[in-house]
Design a protein around this motif. Sequence first.
Motif, mmCIF file in Angstrom:
data_model
loop_
_atom_site.group_PDB
_atom_site.id
_atom_site.type_symbol
_atom_site.label_atom_id
_atom_site.label_comp_id
_atom_site.label_asym_id
_atom_site.label_seq_id
_atom_site.Cartn_x
_atom_site.Cartn_y
_atom_site.Cartn_z
ATOM 1 N N ILE A 45 6.270 3.619 0.848
ATOM 2 C CA ILE A 45 5.389 2.361 0.026
ATOM 3 C C ILE A 45 5.653 1.078 1.220
ATOM 4 C CG2 ILE A 45 6.015 0.515 -1.484
ATOM 5 C CD1 ILE A 45 7.656 2.451 -3.278
ATOM 6 N N ALA A 99 4.098 -0.319 -7.183
ATOM 7 C CA ALA A 99 4.128 1.123 -6.452
ATOM 8 C C ALA A 99 3.901 2.122 -7.859
ATOM 9 C CB ALA A 99 5.222 1.364 -5.433
ATOM 10 N N LYS A 126 4.533 9.589 -0.510
ATOM 11 C CA LYS A 126 4.100 8.433 0.068
ATOM 12 C C LYS A 126 5.138 7.334 0.430
ATOM 13 C CE LYS A 126 -0.133 9.950 -0.624
ATOM 14 N NZ LYS A 126 -1.283 9.487 -1.574
ATOM 15 N N TYR A 151 11.479 7.463 -6.579
ATOM 16 C CA TYR A 151 11.064 6.226 -5.830
ATOM 17 C C TYR A 151 12.534 5.669 -5.498
ATOM 18 C CZ TYR A 151 11.656 4.533 -10.365
ATOM 19 O OH TYR A 151 12.054 4.181 -11.739
ATOM 20 N N VAL A 211 0.790 4.779 -8.651
ATOM 21 C CA VAL A 211 0.852 6.068 -8.844
ATOM 22 C C VAL A 211 0.212 6.489 -10.219
ATOM 23 C CG1 VAL A 211 2.529 8.002 -8.825
ATOM 24 C CG2 VAL A 211 2.741 6.182 -7.189
ATOM 25 N N SER A 236 0.637 -1.321 0.042
ATOM 26 C CA SER A 236 -0.009 -0.070 0.036
ATOM 27 C C SER A 236 0.857 1.118 -0.100
ATOM 28 C CB SER A 236 -0.973 -0.096 1.351
ATOM 29 O OG SER A 236 -0.142 0.067 2.473
ATOM 30 N N LEU A 237 0.145 2.353 -0.147
ATOM 31 C CA LEU A 237 0.908 3.773 -0.346
ATOM 32 C C LEU A 237 0.071 4.574 0.617
ATOM 33 C CD1 LEU A 237 1.377 4.578 -4.189
ATOM 34 C CD2 LEU A 237 2.961 3.323 -2.772
#
Lengths: 178, 180
Positions: free
Chosen positions: B69, B111, B67, B96, B115, B16-17
Amino acid sequence: MDSGRVTLRPFRVSDVDDFILWAGDDQVTRNIRMKTVTSKEEALTFIKDVCIPHPWRRSICIDDRSIGFVSVYRWSGNDICKADIAYAIAAKYWGQGITTKAVKMAVSEAFKDFPDLVRLQAFAAVENKASQRVLEKAGFTKEGLLRKYTFLKGQLKDLVIYSLLSTDISVAVDDKLL
Amino acid sequence: MEADGKQGQEGSPELSLRPLDLSDIDDFMVWATDDKVSRFCTWDTYTSKEAGIDYIKNIVIPHPWFKAICLDNKAIGAISVSANNGNDRCRGELGYLLASKYWGKGIVTRAVKMVASTIFNEWPHLERLEALVDVENGGSQRVLEKVGFQREGVLRKFCIQKGRCRDMVIYSLLSTDPQP
């Protein structure tokens, strides 16, 4: 055109009347950030507030009369190795190799003035073939097409990105000496 | 919090983020102190928790889109989109990183897909998501290619990382491109 007549020099307030001839032309300003100037007052303000204080901006001249500009914008921080070059000239002088000559001169001066500069880059709108030819003739390398990169005069543009490295120039010089 | 729904496999943790905050500091320090993670980043490996706390307070929390990860809600990396102003507001830059222990499992690809599938709705003014990757960072290039970014070219000696001028590959995903 005798290429000796093309020179670069800083802008002067006295360039104002020549300045309006090209900076007041929508054709010329179409692909650059500056707005078309619409009065002598605007032209004077632009010369005084933008052209003269700029860290590196030159008038492109024929017989010492301003027919356009070339500027080099140096980045900072982690981007200090690079600078952006931009240029425009009066429509009446298009297609004669003058811009190419001016850009070559500007490249040479800029690398001398900024000895730690590694990369000069330039952006041309995808439909601006003339500007792309200038950069190619001046020795820039086409690196790619940046899609929907920025807004220019309210339009979302695809831009072609070019670069010239300080090492590209020294290689070219060595080739000439051989 | 966004999850990618890929919890199908028995016992496989949910990805999830969610926002990164100060309570994640210990997990943050795991990747921030790892030379393998910082290798292609602009920042140097962290040497103090205070510096990590400062970073979360001053950079992460006010950031327009940053965010963590997470695997089962534990932060194992970070993903962000930077915003630009004025004429450049049409583009945002994706960044990232992932703790090295979790490399090679397709986590970053998932991820980035998450996005890419939401950012254009969250930011309707965004037309272009771009990413710059060091020419030597093949793993990161493969992530973007798997998600469907278009490789536009190599920008030579584009920026300074760890004191050297680096060639960077530039990628983009447009809001009008087929969505991953």
